[in-house]
Design an enzyme around this catalytic site. Structure first.
Site, PDB file in Angstrom:
ATOM      1  N   GLY A 112       8.681   8.661   5.437  1.00 39.49           N
ATOM      2  CA  GLY A 112       8.817   8.030   6.751  1.00 39.49           C
ATOM      3  C   GLY A 112       9.943   8.632   7.575  1.00 39.49           C
ATOM      4  CE1 TYR A 113       9.557   6.918  12.617  1.00 35.76           C
ATOM      5  CE2 TYR A 113       9.245   5.022  11.169  1.00 35.76           C
ATOM      6  CZ  TYR A 113       8.864   5.771  12.259  1.00 35.76           C
ATOM      7  OH  TYR A 113       7.778   5.372  13.017  1.00 35.76           O
ATOM      8  CG  ASP A 156       6.622  -5.847   8.297  1.00 34.77           C
ATOM      9  OD1 ASP A 156       5.532  -5.255   8.123  1.00 34.77           O
ATOM     10  OD2 ASP A 156       7.271  -5.767   9.358  1.00 34.77           O
ATOM     11  N   GLY A 177       0.831  -1.198   0.000  1.00 36.66           N
ATOM     12  CA  GLY A 177       0.000   0.000   0.000  1.00 36.66           C
ATOM     13  C   GLY A 177       0.869   1.253   0.000  1.00 36.66           C
ATOM     14  CG  HIS A 189      16.020  -0.764   5.035  1.00 37.44           C
ATOM     15  ND1 HIS A 189      16.302   0.509   4.581  1.00 37.44           N
ATOM     16  CD2 HIS A 189      14.676  -0.771   5.275  1.00 37.44           C
ATOM     17  CE1 HIS A 189      15.180   1.225   4.569  1.00 37.44           C
ATOM     18  NE2 HIS A 189      14.185   0.476   4.978  1.00 37.44           N
ATOM     19  NE  ARG A 190      11.659  -0.805   0.999  1.00 40.84           N
ATOM     20  CZ  ARG A 190      11.667   0.224   1.845  1.00 40.84           C
ATOM     21  NH1 ARG A 190      12.228   1.369   1.511  1.00 40.84           N
ATOM     22  NH2 ARG A 190      11.115   0.102   3.034  1.00 40.84           N
ATOM     23  CE  LYS A 200      23.718  11.302  -7.500  1.00 41.03           C
ATOM     24  NZ  LYS A 200      24.616  12.458  -7.462  1.00 41.03           N
TER      25      LYS A 200
HETATM   26  P1  ITT Z   1       2.783  -2.039   3.254  1.00 39.18           P
HETATM   27  O1  ITT Z   1       2.725  -2.861   4.530  1.00 39.18           O
HETATM   28  O2  ITT Z   1       1.466  -1.896   2.583  1.00 39.18           O
HETATM   29  O3  ITT Z   1       3.853  -2.521   2.312  1.00 39.18           O
HETATM   30  P2  ITT Z   1       3.630   0.079   5.061  1.00 39.18           P
HETATM   31  O4  ITT Z   1       4.074   1.496   4.877  1.00 39.18           O
HETATM   32  O5  ITT Z   1       2.562  -0.190   6.073  1.00 39.18           O
HETATM   33  O6  ITT Z   1       3.223  -0.518   3.635  1.00 39.18           O
HETATM   34  P3  ITT Z   1       5.449  -1.432   6.688  1.00 39.18           P
HETATM   35  O7  ITT Z   1       4.381  -2.110   7.451  1.00 39.18           O
HETATM   36  O8  ITT Z   1       6.635  -2.236   6.234  1.00 39.18           O
HETATM   37  O9  ITT Z   1       4.922  -0.764   5.352  1.00 39.18           O
HETATM   38  O10 ITT Z   1       5.905  -0.162   7.524  1.00 39.18           O
HETATM   39  C1  ITT Z   1       7.187   0.240   7.611  1.00 39.18           C
HETATM   40  C2  ITT Z   1       7.224   1.686   8.026  1.00 39.18           C
HETATM   41  O11 ITT Z   1       8.595   1.963   8.412  1.00 39.18           O
HETATM   42  C3  ITT Z   1       6.920   2.640   6.891  1.00 39.18           C
HETATM   43  O12 ITT Z   1       5.558   2.998   6.843  1.00 39.18           O
HETATM   44  C4  ITT Z   1       7.825   3.837   7.213  1.00 39.18           C
HETATM   45  O13 ITT Z   1       7.214   4.681   8.166  1.00 39.18           O
HETATM   46  C5  ITT Z   1       9.024   3.167   7.867  1.00 39.18           C
HETATM   47  N1  ITT Z   1      10.031   2.859   6.833  1.00 39.18           N
HETATM   48  C6  ITT Z   1      10.278   1.667   6.241  1.00 39.18           C
HETATM   49  N2  ITT Z   1      11.230   1.779   5.317  1.00 39.18           N
HETATM   50  C7  ITT Z   1      11.581   3.073   5.313  1.00 39.18           C
HETATM   51  C8  ITT Z   1      12.492   3.828   4.556  1.00 39.18           C
HETATM   52  O14 ITT Z   1      13.202   3.289   3.583  1.00 39.18           O
HETATM   53  N3  ITT Z   1      12.597   5.135   4.812  1.00 39.18           N
HETATM   54  C9  ITT Z   1      11.871   5.700   5.782  1.00 39.18           C
HETATM   55  N4  ITT Z   1      10.970   5.080   6.530  1.00 39.18           N
HETATM   56  C10 ITT Z   1      10.827   3.769   6.286  1.00 39.18           C
END
Ligand code: ITT
Length: 180
Positions: free
Chosen positions: A140-141, A65, A8, A166-167, A159
């Site tokens: 996000g963060y 996740d 999402g 991590h991703r 960059k």
């Molecule tokens: P889906 O579950 O639908 O994939 P989500 O946003 O709810 O989307 P998560 O449950 O994995 O995804 O939540 C991880 C949260 O951690 C995300 O919403 C961000 O707030 C934070 N996060 C994860 N990866 C991040 C990144 O690369 N940069 C900044 N914040 C990140």
């Protein structure tokens, strides 16, 4: 191979699309809600979600996740990262760390994938620390996370994020697994 990323989160999807393209893996997006279980393990949440969605998604797909784990807060927000971000945001995290000596933290990404026959969980991690103030954009963060070896937040240096996140690490493993 064409893979579907069920998420999402459009930011996560765009990052994955760019990274996997380097490995010649093309992805599409599907936004199907998955009732996430409560667990402290990103791997467990992703795998449970994959298995729940197997009935709804009839083609090779993966879910991810992820979360931010802060050492001085015993790993909080961790697997609650999405919810905590909506509730208190980056300002709230900075406030929680105000009196703390250590600002060490890491991001974790757990991918659970199904290639039509096999399932697999792949993880990626990036170490770093939390900045003293909000810096840059991103999602996000990103504006408060500084990866090890840098003095800029992910939000300031897209960059660096693209190259060492991590991703990126979990997606590289996914591409290798798909290619085998
Ligand atoms: P889906 O579950 O639908 O994939 P989500 O946003 O709810 O989307 P998560 O449950 O994995 O995804 O939540 C991880 C949260 O951690 C995300 O919403 C961000 O707030 C934070 N996060 C994860 N990866 C991040 C990144 O690369 N940069 C900044 N914040 C990140």
């Amino acid at each position: 191979m064409k893979l579907t990323f069920v998420t999402g989160n459009t930011h996560k999807f765009r990052e994955a699309e760019r990274i996997l393209k380097e490995y010649n893996v093309i992805i599409g997006r599907k936004d199907v809600n998955c009732e996430e279980i409560r667990s402290e393990s990103c791997e467990e949440i992703a795998l449970t979600c994959l298995r729940l969605l197997r009935r709804k998604v009839n083609k090779p797909f993966f879910v991810e996740d992820s979360g931010l784990f802060i050492n001085a807060l015993n790993g909080f927000p961790g697997t609650l990262s999405s919810w905590v971000f909506k509730k208190i945001g980056n300002g709230g995290i900075l406030e929680l760390l105000r009196e703390k000596q250590s600002r060490d933290a890491y991001f974790l990404s757990a991918i659970a994938a199904w290639d039509g026959g096999r399932e697999k969980v792949l993880t990626g991690k990036v170490d770093g620390h939390i900045s003293l103030e909000l810096r840059g954009k991103g999602f996000g963060y990103d504006p408060i996370f500084i990866p090890a070896g840098s003095d800029k937040t992910f939000g300031e240096d897209e960059k660096v994020k693209f190259l060492c996140s991590h991703r990126r690490n979990s997606l590289r493993k996914l591409a290798e697994w798909i290619g085998r």
